[in-house]
Design a protein around this motif. Structure first.
Motif, PDB file in Angstrom:
ATOM      1  N   PHE A 121       0.853  -1.187   0.000  1.00  0.00           N
ATOM      2  CA  PHE A 121       0.000   0.000   0.000  1.00  0.00           C
ATOM      3  C   PHE A 121       0.889   1.237   0.000  1.00  0.00           C
ATOM      4  CE2 PHE A 121      -2.483   3.259   2.323  1.00  0.00           C
ATOM      5  CZ  PHE A 121      -3.526   3.370   1.426  1.00  0.00           C
ATOM      6  N   LEU A 122       0.718   2.043  -1.029  1.00  0.00           N
ATOM      7  CA  LEU A 122       1.527   3.247  -1.178  1.00  0.00           C
ATOM      8  C   LEU A 122       0.649   4.458  -0.894  1.00  0.00           C
ATOM      9  CD1 LEU A 122       3.361   2.225  -4.461  1.00  0.00           C
ATOM     10  CD2 LEU A 122       4.117   1.877  -2.109  1.00  0.00           C
ATOM     11  N   PRO A 123       0.639   4.956   0.334  1.00  0.00           N
ATOM     12  CA  PRO A 123      -0.309   6.006   0.718  1.00  0.00           C
ATOM     13  C   PRO A 123      -0.217   7.254  -0.147  1.00  0.00           C
ATOM     14  CG  PRO A 123       0.895   5.159   2.631  1.00  0.00           C
ATOM     15  CD  PRO A 123       1.529   4.576   1.419  1.00  0.00           C
ATOM     16  N   ASP A 124       1.003   7.705  -0.438  1.00  0.00           N
ATOM     17  CA  ASP A 124       1.148   8.955  -1.168  1.00  0.00           C
ATOM     18  C   ASP A 124       0.638   8.852  -2.597  1.00  0.00           C
ATOM     19  OD1 ASP A 124       2.269  10.025   1.064  1.00  0.00           O
ATOM     20  OD2 ASP A 124       4.334   9.629   0.458  1.00  0.00           O
ATOM     21  N   GLU A 125       0.652   7.649  -3.175  1.00  0.00           N
ATOM     22  CA  GLU A 125       0.219   7.480  -4.550  1.00  0.00           C
ATOM     23  C   GLU A 125      -1.279   7.192  -4.658  1.00  0.00           C
ATOM     24  OE1 GLU A 125       4.454   5.575  -6.063  1.00  0.00           O
ATOM     25  OE2 GLU A 125       2.550   4.644  -6.609  1.00  0.00           O
ATOM     26  N   LEU A 126      -1.843   6.537  -3.643  1.00  0.00           N
ATOM     27  CA  LEU A 126      -3.220   6.072  -3.756  1.00  0.00           C
ATOM     28  C   LEU A 126      -4.257   7.045  -3.182  1.00  0.00           C
ATOM     29  CD1 LEU A 126      -2.823   2.274  -2.958  1.00  0.00           C
ATOM     30  CD2 LEU A 126      -2.814   3.428  -5.161  1.00  0.00           C
ATOM     31  N   LYS A 127      -3.852   7.982  -2.395  1.00  0.00           N
ATOM     32  CA  LYS A 127      -4.810   8.931  -1.823  1.00  0.00           C
ATOM     33  C   LYS A 127      -4.975  10.115  -2.775  1.00  0.00           C
ATOM     34  CE  LYS A 127      -4.014   7.734   3.010  1.00  0.00           C
ATOM     35  NZ  LYS A 127      -3.598   8.222   4.339  1.00  0.00           N
ATOM     36  N   VAL A 128      -6.031  10.047  -3.567  1.00  0.00           N
ATOM     37  CA  VAL A 128      -6.275  11.075  -4.580  1.00  0.00           C
ATOM     38  C   VAL A 128      -7.745  11.474  -4.513  1.00  0.00           C
ATOM     39  CG1 VAL A 128      -6.202  11.666  -7.026  1.00  0.00           C
ATOM     40  CG2 VAL A 128      -4.482  10.112  -6.064  1.00  0.00           C
ATOM     41  N   ALA A 129      -8.033  12.741  -4.205  1.00  0.00           N
ATOM     42  CA  ALA A 129      -9.410  13.229  -4.150  1.00  0.00           C
ATOM     43  C   ALA A 129      -9.402  14.751  -4.180  1.00  0.00           C
ATOM     44  CB  ALA A 129     -10.120  12.730  -2.891  1.00  0.00           C
ATOM     45  N   PHE A 130     -10.450  15.322  -4.806  1.00  0.00           N
ATOM     46  CA  PHE A 130     -10.554  16.785  -4.836  1.00  0.00           C
ATOM     47  C   PHE A 130     -12.014  17.207  -4.927  1.00  0.00           C
ATOM     48  CE2 PHE A 130     -11.186  15.983  -9.269  1.00  0.00           C
ATOM     49  CZ  PHE A 130     -11.943  17.053  -9.737  1.00  0.00           C
ATOM     50  N   SER A 131     -12.306  18.398  -4.473  1.00  0.00           N
ATOM     51  CA  SER A 131     -13.573  19.100  -4.677  1.00  0.00           C
ATOM     52  C   SER A 131     -13.260  20.584  -4.790  1.00  0.00           C
ATOM     53  CB  SER A 131     -14.558  18.863  -3.517  1.00  0.00           C
ATOM     54  OG  SER A 131     -15.087  17.552  -3.556  1.00  0.00           O
ATOM     55  N   ALA A 132     -13.967  21.228  -5.713  1.00  0.00           N
ATOM     56  CA  ALA A 132     -13.714  22.666  -5.913  1.00  0.00           C
ATOM     57  C   ALA A 132     -15.009  23.356  -6.315  1.00  0.00           C
ATOM     58  CB  ALA A 132     -12.642  22.881  -6.979  1.00  0.00           C
ATOM     59  N   GLY A 133     -15.220  24.528  -5.744  1.00  0.00           N
ATOM     60  CA  GLY A 133     -16.353  25.368  -6.115  1.00  0.00           C
ATOM     61  C   GLY A 133     -15.995  26.257  -7.304  1.00  0.00           C
ATOM     62  N   LEU A 134     -17.038  26.724  -8.043  1.00  0.00           N
ATOM     63  CA  LEU A 134     -16.785  27.463  -9.293  1.00  0.00           C
ATOM     64  C   LEU A 134     -16.236  28.870  -9.039  1.00  0.00           C
ATOM     65  CD1 LEU A 134     -16.949  27.583 -12.358  1.00  0.00           C
ATOM     66  CD2 LEU A 134     -19.368  28.249 -12.138  1.00  0.00           C
ATOM     67  N   THR A 135     -16.978  29.697  -8.305  1.00  0.00           N
ATOM     68  CA  THR A 135     -16.555  31.083  -8.098  1.00  0.00           C
ATOM     69  C   THR A 135     -17.378  31.730  -6.992  1.00  0.00           C
ATOM     70  OG1 THR A 135     -16.243  33.237  -9.197  1.00  0.00           O
ATOM     71  CG2 THR A 135     -18.172  31.961  -9.818  1.00  0.00           C
TER      72      THR A 135
END
Length: 244
Positions: free
Chosen positions: A106-120
């Motif tokens: 298990f490679l934590p730095d490579e497998l933890k990928v997630a994002f959320s972003a608001g428009l403006t």
């Protein structure tokens, strides 16, 4: 002469008394030891040929014999009976089972990928004269730093299966909608008509298999518009389900 006659007459009597006395003593011994008499009678019984040896062993025990060799080990088999018959299993066999499982690191730095972003926070976005990539500039979450808030583009850091979702909102009458692109290929076109005025929103989501370096973005068609403010009406999100 007279003495000789007396001896001849007395000797048989004396002999008879002596013999009678001996018989009485023998009977007396038998009466006092009935157990011995019973044992002798038992030993004289031809149906018990081993009794003589047993009696001799009891009356004259010898030295202890050498220890015997160890017996055969008992069975550890577990058996069951049913309508088809019986079957047995050695429980020690279970201890020899080996699990053929490939454990991937298990490679934590490579497998933890997630994002959320608001428009403006600026309110209305669009309409534009041509299709335009939307820049969701308000980063809410960006684990793994795979989303570029300046360009509005997500870049896959590893080959894997990803999930993306978005919500678009507006408050004026008219059409609102979005394209979701993988590289330059449109994957989803989400369209909605706000025919009553007031706030309305539309949402969609998709799972995508991406190669390392693939890019995902949202695009606003020409003449369409969206709305957003500090309440985050319009949001773009994505995360890695698992690598491939």
């Amino acid at each position: 002469m007279v003495l000789l006659v007396l001896l001849v007459l007395l000797v048989p009597k004396v002999t008879e008394v002596i013999l009678a006395s001996l018989g009485y003593l023998d009977q007396l011994g038998k009466a006092e030891c009935p157990e011995s008499q019973v044992k002798k009678e038992d030993l004289e019984n031809p149906d018990n040929p081993d009794d003589l040896e047993n009696l001799d062993n009891l009356e004259n025990p010898g030295r202890p014999g050498e220890p015997g060799r160890p017996g055969e080990p008992g069975s550890n088999m577990m058996c069951r009976q049913d309508a088809t018959g019986s079957s047995c299993t050695d429980p020690r066999a279970f201890a020899k089972l080996e699990l053929d499982v490939e454990v991937k690191p298990f490679l934590p730095d490579e497998l933890k990928v997630a994002f959320s972003a608001g428009l403006t926070d600026s309110g209305s976005v669009g309409p534009f004269d041509e299709e335009t990539t939307l820049i969701f500039s308000k980063t809410i979450t960006n684990v793994g730093q795979a989303y570029n808030q300046t360009a509005g583009v997500f870049t896959a850091p590893v080959r894997g299966l990803y999930f993306f979702s978005f919500t678009a909102a507006d408050y004026l009458k008219g059409y609102m909608g979005l394209y979701l692109y993988r590289n330059n290929q449109p994957i989803i076109f989400n369209l909605d008509l706000n025919d009553h005025g007031g706030y309305a929103s539309s949402s969609s989501g998709v799972a995508l298999q991406l190669e390392e370096g693939d890019r995902v973005r949202l695009s606003l068609p020409a003449s369409y518009r969206l709305y957003d403010d500090s309440r985050n009406f319009s949001v773009f999100s994505g995360f890695l389900l698992f690598p491939l």
